[in-house]
Design a protein around this motif. Sequence first.
Motif, PDB file in Angstrom:
ATOM      1  N   PRO A   1     -28.074   9.553  23.690  1.00 18.19           N
ATOM      2  CA  PRO A   1     -28.410   8.635  22.611  1.00 18.19           C
ATOM      3  C   PRO A   1     -27.239   7.716  22.263  1.00 18.19           C
ATOM      4  N   ARG A   2     -26.058   8.031  22.749  1.00 15.32           N
ATOM      5  CA  ARG A   2     -24.903   7.177  22.478  1.00 15.32           C
ATOM      6  C   ARG A   2     -24.953   5.888  23.287  1.00 15.32           C
ATOM      7  N   ASN A   3     -25.817   5.892  24.317  1.00 20.72           N
ATOM      8  CA  ASN A   3     -25.939   4.685  25.117  1.00 20.72           C
ATOM      9  C   ASN A   3     -26.705   3.639  24.309  1.00 20.72           C
ATOM     10  N   ILE A   4     -25.953   2.653  23.807  1.00 21.74           N
ATOM     11  CA  ILE A   4     -26.528   1.654  22.903  1.00 21.74           C
ATOM     12  C   ILE A   4     -27.636   0.847  23.587  1.00 21.74           C
ATOM     13  N   LEU A   5     -27.501   0.651  24.883  1.00 25.19           N
ATOM     14  CA  LEU A   5     -28.482  -0.169  25.598  1.00 25.19           C
ATOM     15  C   LEU A   5     -29.896   0.411  25.504  1.00 25.19           C
ATOM     16  N   THR A   6     -29.973   1.751  25.444  1.00 23.39           N
ATOM     17  CA  THR A   6     -31.295   2.386  25.403  1.00 23.39           C
ATOM     18  C   THR A   6     -32.040   2.084  24.108  1.00 23.39           C
ATOM     19  N   LEU A   7     -31.296   1.653  23.106  1.00 23.87           N
ATOM     20  CA  LEU A   7     -31.937   1.303  21.830  1.00 23.87           C
ATOM     21  C   LEU A   7     -32.914   0.148  21.989  1.00 23.87           C
ATOM     22  N   PHE A   8     -32.627  -0.679  22.973  1.00 20.29           N
ATOM     23  CA  PHE A   8     -33.439  -1.882  23.139  1.00 20.29           C
ATOM     24  C   PHE A   8     -34.498  -1.718  24.232  1.00 20.29           C
TER      25      PHE A   8
ATOM     26  N   GLN B   1     -21.979  21.188   4.723  1.00 21.27           N
ATOM     27  CA  GLN B   1     -23.294  21.851   4.763  1.00 21.27           C
ATOM     28  C   GLN B   1     -24.435  20.907   5.151  1.00 21.27           C
ATOM     29  N   TYR B   2     -24.279  19.600   4.824  1.00 18.73           N
ATOM     30  CA  TYR B   2     -25.371  18.680   5.153  1.00 18.73           C
ATOM     31  C   TYR B   2     -25.479  18.478   6.654  1.00 18.73           C
ATOM     32  N   ASN B   3     -24.332  18.601   7.324  1.00 20.69           N
ATOM     33  CA  ASN B   3     -24.363  18.426   8.770  1.00 20.69           C
ATOM     34  C   ASN B   3     -24.894  19.655   9.482  1.00 20.69           C
ATOM     35  N   SER B   4     -24.949  20.773   8.787  1.00 24.06           N
ATOM     36  CA  SER B   4     -25.470  21.969   9.458  1.00 24.06           C
ATOM     37  C   SER B   4     -26.951  22.164   9.177  1.00 24.06           C
TER      38      SER B   4
ATOM     39  N   PHE C   1     -24.121   3.539  12.465  1.00 25.57           N
ATOM     40  CA  PHE C   1     -24.815   4.461  11.550  1.00 25.57           C
ATOM     41  C   PHE C   1     -26.097   5.008  12.189  1.00 25.57           C
ATOM     42  N   SER C   2     -26.862   4.111  12.811  1.00 27.56           N
ATOM     43  CA  SER C   2     -28.141   4.566  13.378  1.00 27.56           C
ATOM     44  C   SER C   2     -27.896   5.541  14.528  1.00 27.56           C
ATOM     45  N   GLN C   3     -26.868   5.285  15.340  1.00 26.22           N
ATOM     46  CA  GLN C   3     -26.567   6.175  16.461  1.00 26.22           C
ATOM     47  C   GLN C   3     -26.115   7.545  15.977  1.00 26.22           C
ATOM     48  N   SER C   4     -25.250   7.552  14.979  1.00 25.88           N
ATOM     49  CA  SER C   4     -24.741   8.827  14.468  1.00 25.88           C
ATOM     50  C   SER C   4     -25.851   9.620  13.796  1.00 25.88           C
ATOM     51  N   ALA C   5     -26.718   8.916  13.073  1.00 25.74           N
ATOM     52  CA  ALA C   5     -27.837   9.588  12.412  1.00 25.74           C
ATOM     53  C   ALA C   5     -28.793  10.139  13.463  1.00 25.74           C
ATOM     54  N   LEU C   6     -28.979   9.381  14.546  1.00 24.66           N
ATOM     55  CA  LEU C   6     -29.865   9.796  15.641  1.00 24.66           C
ATOM     56  C   LEU C   6     -29.364  11.091  16.260  1.00 24.66           C
TER      57      LEU C   6
END
Lengths: 238, 173
Positions: B132-139, A34-37, B29-34
């Motif tokens: 956003p998965r392109n890590i280079l764009t982070l910089f 649910q957190y991902n949705s 983590f930052s990429q997945s959260a993004l």
Amino acid sequence: MNKKAVFMPVFSFLVLILLTGAYYELFIKGINNQYNSIGENQKEIIQAYNKGQEYELNAEYAVRYSSYSAIQDFIKNSGVLEKCNNTWQFNSECDPDLQNNFINLFNLELSSYNYKLKEVKLQENTLIVTLEDFNYQKELKNFKVNYALPIIIKQDMTFDLKKITDIKEEIRKCAEKGEDLNTCVNEKNQVQGSIIQFTVENNKNILVFEQGKLESKRQDFTFKINTNNIGIEKQKVF
Amino acid sequence: MKKGNESGLTIVFSLFFLVIILTLFSVLFSQSALNKTDLATKEINLAELNINLINYLRTPVENGLTVRDLIVNSYYNNDYKKLDNITNNIFNKVYDKEKCPLWDVEGEIDKKEFFEYESEFDIRKYSLQQSPRNILTLFTKDKILPNSYTIEIILPDKSKKAEITLTEGCLNE
């Protein structure tokens, strides 16, 4: 190995296991929890509103273009069926039941845009069109969207149908009284034998789509009446 | 090798290993959260874009005509001067050059482009963050997130279908 030196490799290894586990739990295993949705429900509400706005925008134009085409056909056939050859004959299939004839033409045009009608009314020279509500339904895991948007569109006519209807009523009264139709109304007319052709000036431009071009032009309304066959019997005075 | 040297090397390698692990996971983590945040915010951005596009099409021009009428008339009369002026005037006011340096409006009929207007946009100044998965764009400092929305519009000619697309690129701050 020195006991103190063992701490760092073990610590690094534990950090690796901990972070791998956390990543797996949060982003791989938990992709459907649910957190991902979060945001999915809001997304659907926004989507419903957007689609409703688009539908309404296109419906407005479908009504507008249909009214233009209907007016064009209406003027071309003098407000009666094509087979009547622009000639009005009361109480027959060539009866100038102008409002109904116009609405029939309009309905035909609008149906080709795939919009479903609920009701069409003509008030003065304004078309009031009620279409079937726009509906957006979607069922998610813990959320159900059911969005209905009523569609009522008002479209000003680029043609004075009320004036033509008034003229028709005057002609009907004259025919019933047996008065001369020639002088019955103030509109321009031409007499050829038993046929009188009336021309009603239209002071509004109509938009016409012909041969791939959209043109704005002024087009007068003409109709004919065969005085030998008006379709109305002169009222007897006792 | 001496016992003391061996321990020192183990600690150095372990520290190096720890730094690599922490760096790698912070990026992951930052990429997945993004990506997750993007899912939620992209739709909200698209809603704003949709409103901008609908407002543009409904903008009154003259004699009761709207921009949408102007688009249709321009197409049938093959005269785009007025549409060009009005479109540039509207979007240069809607979008702040500093925050959203890119906008582009494009019209297609039966998949053939019939008009396109865009902001004066210098692509060399920015990085287009396609993924956003392109890590280079982070910089990269100034990242632009392009979003586009397409609305299908009906024409008097029922055999044709038109699509109007608005693309905007705002800085990712």
